[in-house]
Write a protein that holds these residues in place. Structure first.
Motif, PDB file in Angstrom:
ATOM      1  N   MET A 180     -29.772  17.182  54.343  1.00  0.00           N
ATOM      2  CA  MET A 180     -31.193  16.871  54.173  1.00  0.00           C
ATOM      3  C   MET A 180     -31.453  15.384  54.424  1.00  0.00           C
ATOM      4  O   MET A 180     -32.389  15.024  55.141  1.00  0.00           O
ATOM      5  CB  MET A 180     -31.629  17.247  52.749  1.00  0.00           C
ATOM      6  CG  MET A 180     -33.077  16.952  52.435  1.00  0.00           C
ATOM      7  SD  MET A 180     -34.216  18.079  53.264  1.00  0.00           S
ATOM      8  CE  MET A 180     -34.173  19.467  52.145  1.00  0.00           C
ATOM      9  N   HIS A 223     -38.624  22.071  51.869  1.00  0.00           N
ATOM     10  CA  HIS A 223     -37.961  21.856  50.577  1.00  0.00           C
ATOM     11  C   HIS A 223     -39.011  21.654  49.502  1.00  0.00           C
ATOM     12  O   HIS A 223     -40.139  21.263  49.784  1.00  0.00           O
ATOM     13  CB  HIS A 223     -37.062  20.620  50.643  1.00  0.00           C
ATOM     14  CG  HIS A 223     -37.776  19.373  51.054  1.00  0.00           C
ATOM     15  ND1 HIS A 223     -37.913  18.990  52.373  1.00  0.00           N
ATOM     16  CD2 HIS A 223     -38.426  18.441  50.331  1.00  0.00           C
ATOM     17  CE1 HIS A 223     -38.604  17.867  52.430  1.00  0.00           C
ATOM     18  NE2 HIS A 223     -38.942  17.516  51.220  1.00  0.00           N
ATOM     19  N   LEU A 224     -38.635  21.889  48.265  1.00  0.00           N
ATOM     20  CA  LEU A 224     -39.539  21.646  47.132  1.00  0.00           C
ATOM     21  C   LEU A 224     -38.864  20.908  45.990  1.00  0.00           C
ATOM     22  O   LEU A 224     -39.466  20.066  45.341  1.00  0.00           O
ATOM     23  CB  LEU A 224     -40.116  22.972  46.611  1.00  0.00           C
ATOM     24  CG  LEU A 224     -41.222  23.584  47.481  1.00  0.00           C
ATOM     25  CD1 LEU A 224     -41.513  25.014  47.053  1.00  0.00           C
ATOM     26  CD2 LEU A 224     -42.497  22.748  47.410  1.00  0.00           C
ATOM     27  N   CYS A 225     -37.593  21.214  45.736  1.00  0.00           N
ATOM     28  CA  CYS A 225     -36.958  20.563  44.582  1.00  0.00           C
ATOM     29  C   CYS A 225     -36.222  19.294  44.989  1.00  0.00           C
ATOM     30  O   CYS A 225     -35.704  18.581  44.148  1.00  0.00           O
ATOM     31  CB  CYS A 225     -36.008  21.529  43.874  1.00  0.00           C
ATOM     32  SG  CYS A 225     -34.545  21.963  44.822  1.00  0.00           S
ATOM     33  N   TYR A 226     -36.198  19.030  46.280  1.00  0.00           N
ATOM     34  CA  TYR A 226     -35.517  17.821  46.753  1.00  0.00           C
ATOM     35  C   TYR A 226     -36.453  16.622  46.697  1.00  0.00           C
ATOM     36  O   TYR A 226     -37.650  16.732  46.967  1.00  0.00           O
ATOM     37  CB  TYR A 226     -35.049  18.024  48.196  1.00  0.00           C
ATOM     38  CG  TYR A 226     -34.576  16.762  48.857  1.00  0.00           C
ATOM     39  CD1 TYR A 226     -33.284  16.286  48.640  1.00  0.00           C
ATOM     40  CD2 TYR A 226     -35.425  16.023  49.677  1.00  0.00           C
ATOM     41  CE1 TYR A 226     -32.860  15.105  49.222  1.00  0.00           C
ATOM     42  CE2 TYR A 226     -34.994  14.838  50.268  1.00  0.00           C
ATOM     43  CZ  TYR A 226     -33.710  14.388  50.032  1.00  0.00           C
ATOM     44  OH  TYR A 226     -33.293  13.218  50.606  1.00  0.00           O
ATOM     45  N   GLY A 274     -30.904  21.634  44.243  1.00  0.00           N
ATOM     46  CA  GLY A 274     -30.507  22.884  44.897  1.00  0.00           C
ATOM     47  C   GLY A 274     -31.049  24.133  44.261  1.00  0.00           C
ATOM     48  O   GLY A 274     -30.391  25.175  44.292  1.00  0.00           O
ATOM     49  N   SER A 275     -32.231  24.099  43.669  1.00  0.00           N
ATOM     50  CA  SER A 275     -32.704  25.290  42.973  1.00  0.00           C
ATOM     51  C   SER A 275     -33.785  26.081  43.713  1.00  0.00           C
ATOM     52  O   SER A 275     -33.847  27.294  43.569  1.00  0.00           O
ATOM     53  CB  SER A 275     -33.219  24.928  41.583  1.00  0.00           C
ATOM     54  OG  SER A 275     -34.389  24.164  41.670  1.00  0.00           O
ATOM     55  N   CYS A 276     -34.624  25.421  44.506  1.00  0.00           N
ATOM     56  CA  CYS A 276     -35.714  26.191  45.124  1.00  0.00           C
ATOM     57  C   CYS A 276     -35.208  27.045  46.274  1.00  0.00           C
ATOM     58  O   CYS A 276     -35.756  28.082  46.579  1.00  0.00           O
ATOM     59  CB  CYS A 276     -36.848  25.279  45.574  1.00  0.00           C
ATOM     60  SG  CYS A 276     -36.496  24.359  47.083  1.00  0.00           S
ATOM     61  N   ARG A 277     -34.152  26.616  46.905  1.00  0.00           N
ATOM     62  CA  ARG A 277     -33.464  27.298  48.001  1.00  0.00           C
ATOM     63  C   ARG A 277     -34.264  27.367  49.304  1.00  0.00           C
ATOM     64  O   ARG A 277     -33.873  28.073  50.232  1.00  0.00           O
ATOM     65  CB  ARG A 277     -33.008  28.709  47.609  1.00  0.00           C
ATOM     66  CG  ARG A 277     -32.265  28.794  46.296  1.00  0.00           C
ATOM     67  CD  ARG A 277     -31.147  27.836  46.140  1.00  0.00           C
ATOM     68  NE  ARG A 277     -29.963  28.122  46.918  1.00  0.00           N
ATOM     69  CZ  ARG A 277     -28.897  27.333  46.943  1.00  0.00           C
ATOM     70  NH1 ARG A 277     -28.874  26.227  46.225  1.00  0.00           N
ATOM     71  NH2 ARG A 277     -27.868  27.644  47.694  1.00  0.00           N
ATOM     72  N   LEU A 278     -35.372  26.659  49.351  1.00  0.00           N
ATOM     73  CA  LEU A 278     -36.156  26.647  50.587  1.00  0.00           C
ATOM     74  C   LEU A 278     -35.418  25.985  51.734  1.00  0.00           C
ATOM     75  O   LEU A 278     -35.647  26.299  52.900  1.00  0.00           O
ATOM     76  CB  LEU A 278     -37.472  25.884  50.344  1.00  0.00           C
ATOM     77  CG  LEU A 278     -38.673  26.773  50.516  1.00  0.00           C
ATOM     78  CD1 LEU A 278     -38.739  27.720  49.338  1.00  0.00           C
ATOM     79  CD2 LEU A 278     -39.925  25.965  50.618  1.00  0.00           C
ATOM     80  N   CYS A 279     -34.560  25.054  51.404  1.00  0.00           N
ATOM     81  CA  CYS A 279     -33.876  24.280  52.443  1.00  0.00           C
ATOM     82  C   CYS A 279     -32.637  24.996  52.956  1.00  0.00           C
ATOM     83  O   CYS A 279     -31.833  24.379  53.654  1.00  0.00           O
ATOM     84  CB  CYS A 279     -33.496  22.906  51.895  1.00  0.00           C
ATOM     85  SG  CYS A 279     -32.178  23.011  50.685  1.00  0.00           S
ATOM     86  N   SER A 335     -27.420  25.148  51.051  1.00  0.00           N
ATOM     87  CA  SER A 335     -28.662  24.394  50.847  1.00  0.00           C
ATOM     88  C   SER A 335     -28.479  22.994  51.425  1.00  0.00           C
ATOM     89  O   SER A 335     -27.536  22.286  51.069  1.00  0.00           O
ATOM     90  CB  SER A 335     -29.026  24.340  49.371  1.00  0.00           C
ATOM     91  OG  SER A 335     -27.906  24.006  48.591  1.00  0.00           O
ATOM     92  N   CYS A 376     -29.998  20.329  50.970  1.00  0.00           N
ATOM     93  CA  CYS A 376     -30.175  19.182  50.073  1.00  0.00           C
ATOM     94  C   CYS A 376     -28.934  18.877  49.253  1.00  0.00           C
ATOM     95  O   CYS A 376     -28.806  17.792  48.715  1.00  0.00           O
ATOM     96  CB  CYS A 376     -31.370  19.395  49.153  1.00  0.00           C
ATOM     97  SG  CYS A 376     -31.119  20.708  47.945  1.00  0.00           S
TER      98      CYS A 376
HETATM   99  S1  FES Z   1     -34.791  21.514  48.468  1.00  0.00           S
HETATM  100 FE1  FES Z   1     -34.723  22.963  46.855  1.00  0.00          FE
HETATM  101  S2  FES Z   1     -32.790  23.849  47.189  1.00  0.00           S
HETATM  102 FE2  FES Z   1     -32.789  22.265  48.628  1.00  0.00          FE
END
Ligand code: FES
Ligand SMILES: Cc1cc2nc3c(=O)[nH]c(=O)nc-3n(C[C@H](O)[C@H](O)[C@H](O)COP(=O)(O)O)c2cc1C
Ligand code: SF4
Ligand code: SF4
Lengths: 597, 247
Positions: free
Chosen positions: B24, B36-39, B47-52, B62, B64
């Protein structure tokens, strides 16, 4: 239950924290102590822990809120959990549970008004070869029948302490049906350590390497490689952890090893400690095996007395190693080593990110070997007899033997030790399974095999398994199995990552929709897509395998779903307007015709 | 002699990276957008939203949290990954109560912006409609738990930067939820303050500054103007935050 005053709670927490030397890493153990004393963890106790251990209050609350055996409101004096595994379902658990609920006049999960009893569900407690089973105040009662429940209800109504209940209620059978090298001849205590000391650590590690031993917890990582990695990582301290979380539905082989072969397991841990240079080991014992805690402590004490644990093991001035038991508190995810280590450190059992891996940065960020119970027991055997005999058994990529925990529709459930390479069909014959429709290998997270696949072999290169084998005959409705697993994963998701946290609930709702006859072809498509997202996008192995059972059955047993679909519709909204209006009807008290659609 | 520049390949394009960078980090430095959202570049990867989620040498990882390593072949902008991202975004929408037209964060919300980017037209899945409280107790902030996506940016910011540990997660699975570090569970009973880092990191409309929420009219906000792929998130939002009265 009378309310306990704040000063008493504070004093209790003071005593507990003192006895654990104020170590925050022991938080889960300390919470257990509170819960055992008070039946729940009151907010005042959380405040006291935060104050005494100088931790944020929300941190302590977050840890207490993670584990399913910890409660924030009082439980009954007798706190009962029925094991909710599918095998026990098929053995009549739902009827038995209803029976006891009615008999004692309790609602699920709510203490009875007089505070006497609570009855609840919990995930598989590792007794499916002798189910239905339950936990009463943490202690296991097996082979439940209506007659037994009548007796139990009486004991509860008369407030008989657990220590006065018939001891046979608490008997847990080993049910060993087939022995091979691991379960065969007993090993003289201390022999593996003696042979290792004579052979030397390098040569012992070489034997383990030669044996080809791979981890028995499921992933099958080469044990010797893991130990060597850990040993070769520069550090001032290293740790050995035995993973006895055994949470996979349908498995119970580690329970049998801990109950009847504990010395072998501790011996394997001690051999590992010497090889990698560790001085402290942990046995992470699942909370459901609470009944094994005292016996295991006794084995440890005996070994200390024998000079096999503690300072100067067998008189060696620079060989010290000891083992502590950490009791889990109801969280399947803590079997995943990256979560297990967090839990050992007294935290929420949310799996860490990797890299780094535990072999380089594990417990307290020090190099740590985490192995399954069976792996350590085998390592002790190999340390004595060398690697060749082990390597001669099994297949090219899977050496030696494997313990299988067999339950479900067969004549002889129990523990079977077979060399790797045994076919599913041979296993079914050995345990007397007939008319088998499907075999679920490796638990809810594993693989569902149809009759066409029964010639496949148990081996890492074919059907890999941690050891759970659940058998379903042709009378069984596989959608019941799917439903049970779908609920299991909703309950066990740690909630950290989106696909698993939300996806498991979506899947459960879709399975219920199909089960109740409201499903459509579109719903099956959604189930496939969500399954694939869980597999590819989840943070840890739990989410990555939480949809296997759905993907497998959709592919191999599509009729199980199709026969329940609404044939005329591609799409049926999950939202049902009329049932949504029910709440309004209740509030307004309207029951006239116009209040309905 | 200069050490040879280390590179990874992202959707066929070679990009450089520094040792210690994640995929990332390297992508952002090369101005390539990975949803991404949690990065957040200032915090420890989560590494929780898993969008990346991207594909690295054939494995899903992931971006990030995955360290960049020389020679990695990475797929990011593929049909499959983007469809999964859309589904993950939909999951976040149905899990909470996100009524965008009624939310003060609309137009500045990363969840909404990512939803636009991944082409989300409806929430598709069945809404959970959870009952969650609102905490308006603090004089300057309101917390609307209905919109929390559990990214833990506020947890990390308060713990690692503000050193206040005001937020934490409790519960498990679908019942996991944000809690506040006070015996009452209310924000007013903490030392949360206007200057806190944690007051500026929420990617959605869960932690909101009072009385400043409509200073920029809807329609003129960050993602009303440009795609999140172009303007990114945190840095711009910080600029935005100043505009909404940080100082
Ligand atoms: S940005 Fe959320 S898991 Fe990587
Ligand atoms: C969700 C999940 C649950 C697990 N549960 C267990 C378990 O109960 N026991 C176990 O030994 N390994 C379990 N594992 C595997 C461990 O992470 C780890 O690989 C294993 O303990 C390593 O030991 P081994 O090499 O001896 O197999 C689990 C993994 C996951 C992802
Ligand atoms: S996959 Fe995600 S939510 Fe599920 S247990 Fe693992 S980390 Fe937790
Ligand atoms: S309140 Fe905002 S920053 Fe905090 S976890 Fe929820 S969504 Fe993330």
């Amino acid at each position: 239950m009378s309310t306990i005053d704040m000063t008493t709670i504070h004093t209790t927490v003071q005593e507990i924290t003192h006895s654990y030397a104020y170590q925050a890493t022991e938080l889960v153990q300390m919470l257990w102590q509170v819960q055992e004393k008070l039946s729940y963890i009151p907010t005042a106790a959380i405040d006291s822990f935060a104050e005494i251990l100088k931790l944020p209050r929300a941190y302590v609350a977050g840890v207490a809120g993670f584990y399913s055996f910890f409660h924030d409101s009082p439980r009954g004096q007798y706190d009962i959990y029925f094991s909710d595994n599918i095998i026990e379902h098929l053995q009549g658990k739902p009827q038995l549970m209803d029976y006891l609920l009615q008999k004692l006049k309790v609602e699920i999960g709510k203490p009875r008004a007089d505070g006497r009893v609570t009855i609840d569900n919990t995930a598989c407690i590792g007794m499916s070869d002798q189910g239905p089973a339950m936990l009463v105040n943490g202690y296991t009662v097996t082979q439940l029948t209506q007659a037994k429940l009548d007796k139990i209800a009486e004991l509860i109504e008369t407030q008989t302490p657990l220590s006065h209940w018939p001891t046979e209620f608490f008997q847990v059978q080993d049910n060993i049906q087939h022995k091979h090298i691991l379960l065969g001849e007993p090993l003289e205590e201390g022999l593996a350590i003696r042979v290792m000391l004579a052979r030397g650590t390098d040569a012992t590690l070489a034997e383990i390497e030669k044996s080809g031993l791979r981890g028995c917890g499921g992933a099958g990582f080469k044990t010797a490689t893991k130990w060597a990695f850990c040993r070769n990582t520069h550090a001032d301290e290293r740790y050995v952890v035995c993973n006895a979380d055994e949470g996979e539905p349908g498995t119970f082989k580690d329970r049998v090893l801990l109950q009847s072969y504990a010395d072998l397991v501790f011996e394997g841990m001690t051999v590992c400690a010497r090889i990698i240079g560790a001085h402290q080991g942990f046995l992470y014992l699942r909370g459901e095996y609470r009944y094994l805690l005292q016996p295991l402590e006794a084995v440890l004490a005996k070994r200390r007395e024998q000079g096999l644990l503690g300072e100067q093991i067998l008189g060696n001035p620079n060989f010290s190693f000891d083992i502590k038991i950490h009791l889990g508190a109801g969280a399947y995810v803590c079997g995943a080593e990256l979560a297990l280590i967090e839990s050992l450190e007294g935290k929420r059992g949310v799996p860490r990110n990797r890299p780094p891996f535990p072999v380089t940065q594990g417990y307290l960020n020090k190099p740590t070997v985490v192995n399954n119970v069976e792996t350590f027991a085998l390592a002790a055997r190999i340390a004595v007899y060398g690697g060749d005999g082990f390597a001669a058994l099994g297949t090219k990529q899977s050496k030696g033997t494997k313990l299988l925990s067999i339950s479900g529709d067969c004549l002889r459930p129990g523990i079977y030790e077979f060399p790797f390479g045994v076919s599913v069909r041979e296993v079914l014959e050995a345990c007397g399974a007939q008319d088998t429709q499907a075999v679920q290998i490796s638990g809810a997270a594993g693989t569902c095999l149809s009759a066409k696949e029964f010639d496949r072999k148990i081996a890492f290169e074919d059907v890999a398994t941690g050891g759970s084998v659940m058998i379903f005959n042709r009378q069984r409705d596989l959608l019941e199995v799917v439903r049970n697993f779908a609920h299991f994963f909703v309950h066990e998701s740690c909630g950290f990552c989106t696909p698993c946290r939300v996806g498991t609930s979506l899947l459960k709702n879709l399975v219920e929709k199909v089960y109740t006859g409201h499903g459509t072809a579109d719903d099956l498509k959604d189930m496939s897509h969500i399954s694939q997202i869980l597999k590819t996008a989840s943070h840890c192995g739990l989410g990555q395998t939480a949809s296997n059972h759905i993907a497998d059955t959709l592919k191999k047993f599509p009729e199980v779903y199709r026969k329940r679909l609404l044939v005329e519709a591609d799409f049926e909204p999950a939202f049902d307007l009329d049932s949504a209006l029910e709440e309004a009807r209740q509030i307004t008290g309207r029951r006239d015709e116009l209040a309905y659609l | 002699m200069q050490p040879e520049e280390q590179t990874i390949t992202l959707d066929g394009q070679k990009i450089p990276f520094q040792p210690g960078q994640t995929i990332m980090d390297a992508a952002l430095a090369a101005k390539i957008y990975i949803p991404h959202l949690c990065y957040h570049p200032e915090f420890k990867p989560h590494g929780s939203c898993r969008l990346c989620t991207v594909m690295v040498n054939g494995r899903y990882e992931s971006a990030c949290t995955m360290p960049a390593a020389a020679g990695q072949e990475i797929l990011n902008n593929t049909k499959e990954l983007n469809e999964n991202r859309r589904a993950l975004t939909q999951m976040l929408f149905v899990e909470g109560n996100h009524i965008c037209p009624g939310c003060p964060k609309t137009g500045n919300c990363q969840l909404q912006a990512v939803a636009y980017y991944v082409g989300m037209l409806s929430s598709h899945y069945q809404h959970f409609y959870p009952y969650r409280d609102l905490d308006p107790s603090h004089p300057d902030y309101v917390i609307d738990f209905n919109r929390c996506i559990l990214c833990e940016l506020c947890v990390r910011a308060s713990r690692d930067v503000d050193k206040k540990n005001i937020f934490a997660i409790s519960g498990r699975g679908i019942k996991a939820h944000l809690i506040i570090n006070s015996p009452s569970g209310k924000l007013e009973d903490t030392d949360f303050a206007v200057g806190d880092k944690a007051a500026f990191v929420c990617p959605v409309g869960a932690i909101l500054r009072k009385r400043t929420r409509y200073t920029t009219p809807i329609g003129e906000r960050l993602y009303d103007q440009q795609s999140i792929r172009i303007v990114g998130d945190s840095q711009q939002l910080h600029a935005g935050a100043t505009k909404y009265g940080r100082k």
